[in-house]
Scaffold this active site. Sequence first.
Site, short mmCIF file in Angstrom:
data_model
loop_
_atom_site.label_atom_id
_atom_site.label_comp_id
_atom_site.label_asym_id
_atom_site.label_seq_id
_atom_site.Cartn_x
_atom_site.Cartn_y
_atom_site.Cartn_z
N GLU A 125 -8.32 -4.03 5.37
CA GLU A 125 -8.17 -3.81 3.93
C GLU A 125 -7.08 -4.70 3.35
O GLU A 125 -7.21 -5.18 2.22
CB GLU A 125 -7.86 -2.33 3.67
N LEU A 143 -15.47 5.14 10.17
CA LEU A 143 -15.19 6.38 10.88
C LEU A 143 -13.74 6.40 11.33
O LEU A 143 -13.35 5.69 12.27
CB LEU A 143 -16.10 6.51 12.11
N ASN A 184 0.87 -1.18 0.00
CA ASN A 184 0.00 0.00 0.00
C ASN A 184 0.90 1.23 0.00
O ASN A 184 1.47 1.60 1.03
CB ASN A 184 -0.91 -0.02 1.23
N ARG A 208 -10.84 17.33 7.03
CA ARG A 208 -11.62 17.61 5.84
C ARG A 208 -13.02 18.10 6.19
O ARG A 208 -13.61 17.68 7.17
CB ARG A 208 -11.69 16.37 4.95
N ARG A 219 -2.79 -1.84 -3.50
CA ARG A 219 -3.95 -0.96 -3.35
C ARG A 219 -3.81 0.23 -4.30
O ARG A 219 -2.74 0.82 -4.42
CB ARG A 219 -4.03 -0.44 -1.91
N GLY A 249 -14.74 4.26 14.76
CA GLY A 249 -15.84 3.32 14.83
C GLY A 249 -15.52 2.09 15.65
O GLY A 249 -16.38 1.54 16.34
N GLU A 250 -14.26 1.64 15.61
CA GLU A 250 -13.87 0.43 16.33
C GLU A 250 -13.48 0.70 17.78
O GLU A 250 -13.51 -0.22 18.61
CB GLU A 250 -12.68 -0.25 15.63
N HIS A 300 -12.91 4.30 0.24
CA HIS A 300 -12.91 3.29 1.31
C HIS A 300 -13.69 2.04 0.91
O HIS A 300 -14.19 1.30 1.77
CB HIS A 300 -13.50 3.85 2.62
#
Length: 414
Positions: A383, A207, A6, A239, A89, A331-332, A178
Amino acid sequence: MILTINCGSSSLKYQLYSSDLTRVVAKGMVSRIGETGAHIDHSAGRERIHQDMVIADHGSAFRHVIDNLLHPEWGALTDIGLITAVGHRAVHGGDTFVDSVLVTDAVLRQLEACTPLAPLHNPANLLGIEEARRLLPDVPHVVVFDTSFHQTMPPSAHVYGLPYRFYGEHKIRRYGFHGTSCRYVSGLAGEILGRPVEDLRLVVCHLGNGVTIDAVAGGRSVDTSMGFGTFSGVMMGTRAGDFDPGLIFHLHSVLKLDMPEIERICYKESGLLGISGVSNDMRDVVAAADAGNERCALAVDMFVHMVRKQVGAFAAVMGGIDALVFTAGIGENSPYIRARIAAGLEFLGVEIDAQANADGNRKPALISPAGARTAVLVAPTDEEMMIARDTVRLAGSAHLLRLQDSPLSLLPAE
């Protein structure tokens, strides 16, 4: 073994998997490529090393990666020939690539043609592929696109209300990002619930410092929060998220800001950082809000409001929701943010079990109470695993093609 790569503009992340993808044999990251302070962090088994060195370019970075993988003390390979395929990626495949593909010269030309759509990301992705092919020319290489998962969106979701010629002639449309994460997490959600993903309507909340909310119906992306670029939708670490495009004209014509400055503000000076004035890291912003910082409290409130609004919109798009799924850094890892987002979504059947939520970090977890109409999940993204799976799938096809072309083919007769 399977190697995943990546490449960013000044970084290179890698993971080496066992052939059955059950183990990460080695992994690491080369940071600050072409800059002062360049370094490598590498781990294999119990070995952990940090190396400070001059790393001029991505070619040099990739050679150092291979050297570390082959190192007699902290490596994981005795022979470079043990790497049987490499997965890469790529951020943007435009509307050309609807799935991951085996890398060919023609694919590289098509990927290069997508560079104007992602000028900050695609050039680095291309460099990584080219350097890996140079050092490992005899194995199949596969490229996995962040945008390809969203190519299933209908035109009503991806075409903008601009004159149609901009879409038809210049490919200006909603692409979404994503996608590799959303695809992995959607499958994981089905596993957690013990149901085929084809039977589910999911709202996936990726998130992190970047944010994507995705509507996934029957395992297919049908709408997504990011658009042509990567600052729309929910506000992020730096952002802006959605705002009236008329503000760009106002910033330019009335406040006399030039376009590069406006772009920098939208991408790098906005979001949590711009509102809080403290940090782009949600952990720092929440801590400051708890200590009484009103701007930080506002930043958290705005973030939660924007996510919740997007969840409701996508439930409407799909005609309902079976599961709300949280993934990525925030989120995690933030029970507080998960609970804040869920509050007010009771009309969709969303409830959270406080204890399950508190215990649900960094592991697949069902955090809604038994009998809840809508499941709420924590589904850690991976990913690299998605890239590795696609690499195995497509590299296997390449191997079969080589066997079929070989005069010594021992394929069984039909």
